[in-house]
Scaffold this active site. Structure first.
Site, PDB file in Angstrom:
ATOM      1  CD  GLU A 308      -2.836  -0.682   2.641  1.00  0.00           C
ATOM      2  OE1 GLU A 308      -2.653   0.381   3.300  1.00  0.00           O
ATOM      3  OE2 GLU A 308      -3.654  -1.550   2.980  1.00  0.00           O
ATOM      4  CD  GLU A 356     -12.514   1.258   0.426  1.00  0.00           C
ATOM      5  OE1 GLU A 356     -13.048   0.152   0.680  1.00  0.00           O
ATOM      6  OE2 GLU A 356     -11.329   1.516   0.695  1.00  0.00           O
ATOM      7  CE  LYS A 359     -11.011   1.792   3.842  1.00  0.00           C
ATOM      8  NZ  LYS A 359      -9.631   1.944   3.333  1.00  0.00           N
ATOM      9  CD  GLU A 364      -8.087   5.749   6.980  1.00  0.00           C
ATOM     10  OE1 GLU A 364      -8.262   4.855   6.129  1.00  0.00           O
ATOM     11  OE2 GLU A 364      -6.973   5.999   7.476  1.00  0.00           O
TER      12      GLU A 364
END
Length: 384
Positions: A308, A356, A359, A364
């Site tokens: 990541e 997303e 999250k 985030e």
């Protein structure tokens, strides 16, 4: 005849950029030279054109060879914590259309695995945290996990690594299960004749201390980490590492410049006093601190895969579309160079494919390279 040869040449050029163009192009060997072999299914002979060509029947199919150095090394993480995301098949189609050759999938979602069939996309598949205790304590559970989530797809899904846990720390209740789960999963893979799939785990850089200068890097929890590193070394598996210059910068902006974190520093920022290596960006410094820790743990030749790395576009300090786009573009370009300690291409997975919305609010929710409606947030070339 010329049309056939032009088609071959075009496919050969394209393959150098796209390791998995579509189902008609698959790697055959591991080395690239002037004797690349293409198997042509057609109703006529095609002359040799610095290629060895064989005749079968029906329509055109090409299988070409490539080397690991020529392969694209950039992947993108596919997280699914959103209620507005595209279907797995649409996601795989987006990867292919954008030339994204590798994916990290955080759980064995069956629809996603089904969509990956025949795509050629190289895959990191995670064993989720919630499964670690079961797989670590019960070899039969690990065998069942492999038989359910890997073996049925292995004939036409390109599994590269199984990541047994993500960012597990020594103080976590699952910590004692990581190594036994890795061992049990590997045993299950071997029993299924899937020896080519490497087993690893993904750590973050908080497990590294004394990282300045980079050559001083050492693992903080050696009793926890070192047995895992020995497993990786003995099985020739890489260590998966989540590396985020963003968090290092925002946690210490007084000592770390934004340019150093974004790959935009005009010259050397840090010189390692132990070995003289020069650092122009924070990503290299963080990565080489992990390499130093591996060497101290007795595994100087264990590779790192950056599982990541990303920069948020909103929600926090220095989080902007401009900064995020700069970081991603520069990281993609930089990955082919490696680090001062370990020059050469490094395999990097950008975090992440989509924003997303399930999250926690803030940064985030804002790491996506694409919006949920599949529109790019940045102009990126994934084929460098």
């Amino acid at each position: 005849m010329n049309a056939y040869l032009r088609k071959l040449e075009a496919l050969a050029r394209a393959w150098k950029q796209y390791p998995a163009i579509d189902e008609t192009v698959r790697p055959l060997h591991s080395k690239l030279d002037r004797r690349n072999i293409f198997k042509i299914r057609t109703d006529r002979y095609v002359e040799k054109f610095n290629l060895r060509v064989y005749r079968t029947a029906v329509d055109l199919k090409v299988i070409c060879s490539t080397s690991s150095n020529a392969e694209a090394q950039i992947g993108v993480c596919y997280g699914r914590n959103g209620n507005n995301l595209p279907s797995p098949q649409a996601v795989v189609n987006l990867y292919k259309s954008r030339g994204i050759a590798r994916m990290r999938l955080y759980d064995p979602n069956q629809n996603a695995l089904q969509a990956l069939r025949g795509s050629g996309i190289g895959l990191i598949l995670d064993v989720p945290r919630t499964s670690l205790r079961s797989l670590g304590s019960n070899p039969a559970a690990a065998a069942q996990w492999v038989q359910t989530n890997v073996a049925p797809y292995a004939s036409n899904v390109n599994f590269r690594y199984i990541a047994v846990g993500n960012e597990i720390h020594e103080s976590d209740p699952e910590a004692g299960s990581v190594l036994p789960a890795m061992q049990n999963v590997q045993t299950a893979l071997r029993a299924a004749n899937l020896n080519q799939i490497k087993v690893s785990t993904a750590i973050d850089t908080t497990l590294i201390t004394n990282s300045f200068p980079p050559s001083n890097g050492v693992f903080t929890s050696q009793s926890y980490v070192n047995p895992i590193i020995n497993f990786l070394k003995n099985n020739n598996s890489p260590l998966l590492v989540n590396i985020y210059p963003y968090f290092a910068y925002v946690n210490n902006p007084q000592s770390i410049s934004l340019n150093y974190a974004l790959f935009t520093a005009p010259g050397t920022v840090v010189t390692d006093s132990n070995n003289g290596l020069q650092y122009q960006n924070l990503f290299d410094a963080l990565t080489d601190a992990v390499y130093a820790a591996l060497a101290r743990a007795g595994a100087p030749n264990t590779a790192i895969v950056v599982s990541e790395s990303g920069w948020p576009s909103a929600g926090g300090n220095a989080a902007s579309v401009q900064n995020a786009g700069t970081y991603y573009r520069n990281l993609i370009n930089h990955a082919k160079q490696g680090t001062p300690r370990k020059p050469g291409r490094i395999e990097v997975y950008l975090f992440e494919m989509f924003d997303e919305n399930q999250k926690p609010a803030g940064i985030e929710q804002n790491f996506g390279l694409f919006t949920p409606n599949q529109q790019p947030k940045y102009q990126l070339n994934f084929n460098n």
